[in-house]
Design a protein around this motif. Structure first.
Motif, short mmCIF file in Angstrom:
data_model
loop_
_atom_site.label_atom_id
_atom_site.label_comp_id
_atom_site.label_asym_id
_atom_site.label_seq_id
_atom_site.Cartn_x
_atom_site.Cartn_y
_atom_site.Cartn_z
N THR A 244 0.82 -1.22 0.00
CA THR A 244 0.00 0.00 0.00
C THR A 244 0.85 1.27 0.00
N LEU B 209 8.29 -8.69 -1.36
CA LEU B 209 8.48 -8.90 0.07
C LEU B 209 8.00 -10.31 0.42
N TRP C 30 14.34 -11.84 1.15
CA TRP C 30 13.84 -10.51 0.77
C TRP C 30 14.40 -9.41 1.65
N LYS C 31 14.63 -9.70 2.92
CA LYS C 31 15.15 -8.66 3.83
C LYS C 31 16.54 -8.22 3.39
N LEU D 104 16.38 -6.16 0.21
CA LEU D 104 15.88 -4.82 0.50
C LEU D 104 16.97 -3.98 1.18
N GLY E 31 15.47 0.11 5.01
CA GLY E 31 15.04 -1.30 4.97
C GLY E 31 13.60 -1.45 4.54
N LYS E 32 13.04 -0.38 3.96
CA LYS E 32 11.64 -0.42 3.52
C LYS E 32 11.51 0.12 2.11
N VAL E 33 10.40 -0.18 1.49
CA VAL E 33 10.01 0.43 0.21
C VAL E 33 8.79 1.31 0.49
N PRO E 34 8.52 2.29 -0.34
CA PRO E 34 9.13 2.64 -1.61
C PRO E 34 10.39 3.51 -1.48
N ASP F 2 10.69 6.79 1.63
CA ASP F 2 9.41 7.12 2.28
C ASP F 2 8.43 7.74 1.27
N SER F 3 7.20 7.21 1.29
CA SER F 3 6.19 7.64 0.31
C SER F 3 5.87 9.12 0.41
N LEU F 4 5.90 9.67 1.61
CA LEU F 4 5.60 11.11 1.74
C LEU F 4 6.75 11.96 1.20
N1 LIG Z 1 6.41 5.23 6.20
C1 LIG Z 1 6.96 4.42 5.16
C2 LIG Z 1 6.46 3.00 5.36
C3 LIG Z 1 7.05 2.04 4.36
C4 LIG Z 1 6.72 0.59 4.67
O1 LIG Z 1 6.39 0.20 5.80
N2 LIG Z 1 6.84 -0.25 3.62
C5 LIG Z 1 6.64 -1.67 3.77
C6 LIG Z 1 6.07 -2.27 2.49
S1 LIG Z 1 4.43 -1.76 2.12
C7 LIG Z 1 7.99 -2.35 3.93
O2 LIG Z 1 8.94 -1.97 3.28
N3 LIG Z 1 8.04 -3.35 4.77
C8 LIG Z 1 9.25 -4.10 4.95
C9 LIG Z 1 9.61 -4.25 6.39
O3 LIG Z 1 8.91 -3.64 7.23
O4 LIG Z 1 10.57 -4.96 6.67
C10 LIG Z 1 6.57 5.02 3.79
O5 LIG Z 1 5.61 5.78 3.73
O6 LIG Z 1 7.26 4.78 2.79
#
Ligand SMILES: N[C@@H](CCC(=O)N[C@@H](CS)C(=O)NCC(=O)O)C(=O)O
Length: 223
Positions: free
Chosen positions: A12, A35, A40-41, A44, A51-54, A65-67
Motif C-alpha cells: 500500500t 516482500l 527478501w530482507k 531490501l 530497509g523499507k520500500v518505496p 518514504d512515500s511522503l
Molecule cells: N512510512 C513508510 C512506510 C514504508 C513501509 O512500511 N513499507 C513496507 C512495504 S508496504 C515495507 O517496506 N516493509 C518491509 C519491512 O517492514 O521490513 C513510507 O511511507 O514509505
C-alpha cells in the motif's frame, strides 16, 4: 529515475508515490522487490537505507518514504498541482496527507494487505474479499476517514470527484484506504456516511485510470 516498490498487489505504501509520479507525467522505470520471498530482507537492505520500500532513485540520490517522494514530486512538477491552488484547500490537503501518513494504525493492522497469520494473501487489486473487521478501534478509524471524506468533499469537491475536486496528493494517500474498504467490505453508511458521499468518493478512486493500470500490472506481473 527509478521507483522501487514492494509487491504491486499489496504494498500500500508503494502505490502512493506511483500514483503521484504517474499524475505528474514523470518518466520513470519501476522495479519491484517482492516482500516475503526467500532472502527478501537482505535484498531490501542492499538498496534501502530504511530497509523499507518505496524508494526513488533520482539525480544520484535515493529518496525513501512515500511522503518524502511525493513532496519531492510536488517540488519537481509544480504544474501537476499535487497541492490544491486554493490556500485553505491546500492547508487542509496537507493535514489530510499527514494524518493519513501518521495515523489509522488499527485499520492498517486489522485490515492488513499481504499475507496474514494464516497465510492468506490479502490484495488491493483482486476480486477476493475478506470478512469485515469487528473491533471498535477500526470502527473509530473508519468513522474518522468518513468524516474527512464527507467534510472535504462538501467544502472543496465542486470541481471534480476527488477529495479537493481535482486530483491531489490526498487522493494518492487515500487510494490504499479505498482498497482496504473494498477488500474488507466495510459498510461506510454504518460509519457515518449517510448520504453516500464517502462511498462515491471511494468509487472514484477505485476507477481512476492510473489505479486501474496498477491493478493490471499486478495481474500481469503476478503481483
Ligand atoms: N512510512 C513508510 C512506510 C514504508 C513501509 O512500511 N513499507 C513496507 C512495504 S508496504 C515495507 O517496506 N516493509 C518491509 C519491512 O517492514 O521490513 C513510507 O511511507 O514509505
Amino acid at each position: 529515475m527509478e521507483l522501487i516498490v514492494g509487491n504491486i498487489a499489496f504494498s500500500t505504501w508503494s502505490l502512493r508515490p506511483w500514483l503521484v509520479l504517474k499524475h505528474c507525467g514523470a518518466a520513470f522505470t519501476l522495479a519491484e522487490i517482492p516482500l516475503y520471498g526467500d532472502g527478501w530482507k537482505a535484498r531490501l537492505a542492499e538498496v534501502s537505507p530504511s530497509g523499507k520500500v518505496p524508494l526513488l532513485k533520482v539525480d544520484g540520490e535515493t529518496i525513501w518514504d512515500s511522503l518524502a517522494i511525493s513532496v519531492w514530486a510536488a517540488e519537481r512538477y509544480p504544474d501537476a498541482a499535487l497541492w490544491p491552488d486554493d490556500a485553505a484547500a491546500r492547508w487542509l490537503c496537507r493535514s489530510v496527507v499527514c494524518e493519513m501518513h501518521s495515523s489509522f494504525g488499527a485499520l492498517r493492522t486489522e485490515c492488513g494487505m499481504g499475507p496474514d497469520a494464516n497465510g492468506v494473501i490479502h490484495t488491493m487489486v483482486g476480486d477476493d474479499r475478506a470478512e469485515p473487521p469487528t473491533s471498535e478501534a477500526v470502527a473509530a478509524d473508519v468513522r474518522r476517514l468518513v468524516e474527512i471524506m464527507t467534510t472535504m468533499r462538501a467544502r472543496f469537491g465542486a470541481d471534480g470527484p476527488y477529495l479537493f475536486g481535482k486530483w491531489s496528493m490526498a487522493d494518492a494517500f487515500l487510494t490504499p484506504v479505498a482498497t482496504r474498504f473494498r477488500h474488507y467490505r466495510i459498510d461506510l453508511a454504518a460509519h457515518g456516511d449517510q448520504d453516500g458521499i464517502a462511498a462515491g468518493y471511494v468509487a472514484a478512486l477505485l476507477r481512476h485510470p492510473d489505479f486501474l493500470e496498477w491493478t493490471e500490472r499486478a495481474v500481469t506481473q503476478g503481483g
